[in-house]
Design a protein around this motif. Sequence first.
Motif, short mmCIF file in Angstrom:
data_model
loop_
_atom_site.label_atom_id
_atom_site.label_comp_id
_atom_site.label_asym_id
_atom_site.label_seq_id
_atom_site.Cartn_x
_atom_site.Cartn_y
_atom_site.Cartn_z
N ILE A 1 0.84 -1.20 0.00
CA ILE A 1 0.00 0.00 0.00
C ILE A 1 0.87 1.25 0.00
CG2 ILE A 1 -1.59 1.37 1.40
CD1 ILE A 1 -2.87 -1.30 2.28
N ILE A 2 1.88 1.27 0.86
CA ILE A 2 2.77 2.43 0.95
C ILE A 2 3.53 2.64 -0.36
CG2 ILE A 2 4.83 3.36 2.10
CD1 ILE A 2 3.86 1.92 4.65
N VAL A 3 4.09 1.57 -0.90
CA VAL A 3 4.86 1.66 -2.14
C VAL A 3 3.96 2.09 -3.30
CG1 VAL A 3 6.13 0.33 -3.87
CG2 VAL A 3 6.62 0.00 -1.44
N SER A 4 2.75 1.57 -3.38
CA SER A 4 1.84 1.91 -4.47
C SER A 4 1.44 3.38 -4.43
CB SER A 4 0.59 1.02 -4.40
OG SER A 4 0.91 -0.33 -4.63
N ILE A 5 1.13 3.89 -3.24
CA ILE A 5 0.79 5.31 -3.11
C ILE A 5 1.98 6.18 -3.50
CG2 ILE A 5 0.19 7.13 -1.46
CD1 ILE A 5 -1.46 5.02 0.06
N ALA A 6 3.16 5.78 -3.05
CA ALA A 6 4.38 6.54 -3.38
C ALA A 6 4.62 6.54 -4.89
CB ALA A 6 5.58 5.95 -2.66
N LEU A 7 4.40 5.40 -5.56
CA LEU A 7 4.60 5.31 -7.00
C LEU A 7 3.60 6.17 -7.76
CD1 LEU A 7 5.43 1.54 -7.63
CD2 LEU A 7 6.85 3.51 -8.24
N ILE A 8 2.36 6.20 -7.30
CA ILE A 8 1.35 7.04 -7.95
C ILE A 8 1.77 8.50 -7.89
CG2 ILE A 8 -1.01 7.93 -7.75
CD1 ILE A 8 -1.87 5.11 -6.92
N ILE A 9 2.19 8.94 -6.72
CA ILE A 9 2.62 10.34 -6.54
C ILE A 9 3.86 10.63 -7.38
CG2 ILE A 9 3.52 12.02 -4.89
CD1 ILE A 9 1.81 10.58 -2.74
N TYR A 10 4.83 9.72 -7.34
CA TYR A 10 6.07 9.92 -8.08
C TYR A 10 5.83 9.97 -9.58
CZ TYR A 10 10.69 8.91 -10.04
OH TYR A 10 11.85 8.96 -10.78
N ARG A 11 5.03 9.04 -10.09
CA ARG A 11 4.78 8.98 -11.53
C ARG A 11 3.98 10.19 -12.02
NH1 ARG A 11 5.44 5.01 -14.70
NH2 ARG A 11 3.39 5.19 -15.70
N ARG A 12 3.13 10.73 -11.17
CA ARG A 12 2.36 11.93 -11.55
C ARG A 12 3.22 13.19 -11.49
NH1 ARG A 12 -3.42 12.99 -11.77
NH2 ARG A 12 -4.47 11.00 -12.12
N LYS A 13 3.98 13.33 -10.42
CA LYS A 13 4.72 14.58 -10.19
C LYS A 13 6.04 14.63 -10.93
CE LYS A 13 1.67 16.12 -7.21
NZ LYS A 13 0.82 17.29 -7.51
N VAL A 14 6.72 13.50 -11.00
CA VAL A 14 8.08 13.49 -11.57
C VAL A 14 8.10 12.92 -12.99
CG1 VAL A 14 10.45 12.67 -11.26
CG2 VAL A 14 9.06 13.29 -9.25
N MET A 15 7.49 11.77 -13.18
CA MET A 15 7.55 11.08 -14.47
C MET A 15 6.57 11.64 -15.49
SD MET A 15 9.95 8.87 -14.07
CE MET A 15 9.71 7.80 -15.50
N LYS A 16 5.58 12.41 -15.01
CA LYS A 16 4.55 12.94 -15.91
C LYS A 16 3.95 11.81 -16.76
CE LYS A 16 5.63 17.08 -14.49
NZ LYS A 16 4.77 17.81 -13.53
N ALA A 17 3.44 10.80 -16.09
CA ALA A 17 2.94 9.59 -16.73
C ALA A 17 1.87 9.89 -17.76
CB ALA A 17 2.41 8.63 -15.68
N THR A 18 1.88 9.09 -18.84
CA THR A 18 0.91 9.20 -19.92
C THR A 18 -0.46 8.75 -19.44
OG1 THR A 18 2.67 8.69 -21.50
CG2 THR A 18 0.39 8.45 -22.29
N PRO A 19 -1.55 9.39 -19.89
CA PRO A 19 -2.89 8.92 -19.52
C PRO A 19 -3.12 7.48 -20.02
CG PRO A 19 -3.00 11.14 -20.40
CD PRO A 19 -1.60 10.66 -20.63
N TYR A 20 -3.82 6.70 -19.21
CA TYR A 20 -4.06 5.30 -19.55
C TYR A 20 -4.76 5.15 -20.89
CZ TYR A 20 -6.56 0.85 -19.63
OH TYR A 20 -7.08 -0.37 -20.02
N ASN A 21 -5.77 5.95 -21.14
CA ASN A 21 -6.58 5.78 -22.35
C ASN A 21 -5.97 6.42 -23.59
OD1 ASN A 21 -9.04 4.21 -21.75
ND2 ASN A 21 -9.34 5.76 -20.17
N GLU A 22 -4.78 6.98 -23.46
CA GLU A 22 -4.11 7.53 -24.64
C GLU A 22 -3.53 6.37 -25.46
OE1 GLU A 22 -0.08 10.08 -25.32
OE2 GLU A 22 -1.66 11.07 -24.15
N GLN A 23 -3.77 6.40 -26.75
CA GLN A 23 -3.28 5.32 -27.63
C GLN A 23 -1.77 5.36 -27.73
OE1 GLN A 23 -5.39 2.95 -29.01
NE2 GLN A 23 -6.91 3.98 -27.72
N GLY A 24 -1.19 4.15 -27.97
CA GLY A 24 0.26 4.09 -28.15
C GLY A 24 0.96 3.46 -26.98
#
Length: 270
Positions: free
Chosen positions: A247-270
């Motif tokens: 739970i802790i790692v998953s929450i941290a990854l969500i925050i990190y990927r949003r703030k730092v990695m600028k993750a691509t939206p899931y429904n975006e093709q490619g």
Amino acid sequence: MLASIQPLDRVALELGPISIYWYGIIIALGAYLGLLLAIRETQRQGLPKETFVDLILWAVPLAIISARIYYVTFQWSYYKDNPGDIFAIWEGGIAIHGALIGSVITAIIFTRKRGLSFWKIADIAAPSILLGQAIGRWGNFMNQEAHGGPVTRAFLENLMLPEFIINQMYIDGTYYHPTFLYESLWNIIGVILLVILQRTSLKRGEIFLSYVIWYSFGRYFIEGLRTDSLMLTETLRIAQVISIVLIIVSIALIIYRRKVMKATPYNEQG
């Protein structure tokens, strides 16, 4: 009346010397229905429908092997004296956390070879994994395992359970918590929520990580009721410790990927 209560037969079919157990049939059914769900979402995402057929051919056997290795490792005090039982998976003893480790490793290798996004594939697979877990718990039901502590028949009747479930929870003269059922229902609710999340604007990876959080949260509390937990120490249940960490790692990854990695939206093709 109690003397007449007999457990359901764990063997579904006898083919000469070969016994086919309900446990294996139910696990296979969960994998099949999960595959159908994944294929449907794969096509919606514009990916080749054979993607998950190819992946599952590797992931399922490797997940079962890693799940068994995980279980045997933490029960080594028994298996070192009974090595012949190590391969008796039809008797139960498959740990979901071990299966997840094997599945994730397989998916990472698979997606790299196919040039696919691991997080995209993980997001597609998340509801399917949880559906497989929900169905697979009924294999534990047939084996009369993964149950909780003692309860009364009146307690089970007050839960408005069918007679066959109540009777199957009568083991060696005692009724037990149907924790397999608690987890199965929790997982089914999770499947519905994850399918809904696949229609939102979440970033890649967040559906899979939401699955990890949802499952771990429920597993933490349900595990506390069980009598057959794998133990880290005399008081620490392995599944509960891992659930908190995940739970802790998953929450941290969500925050990190949003703030730092600028993750691509899931429904975006490619």
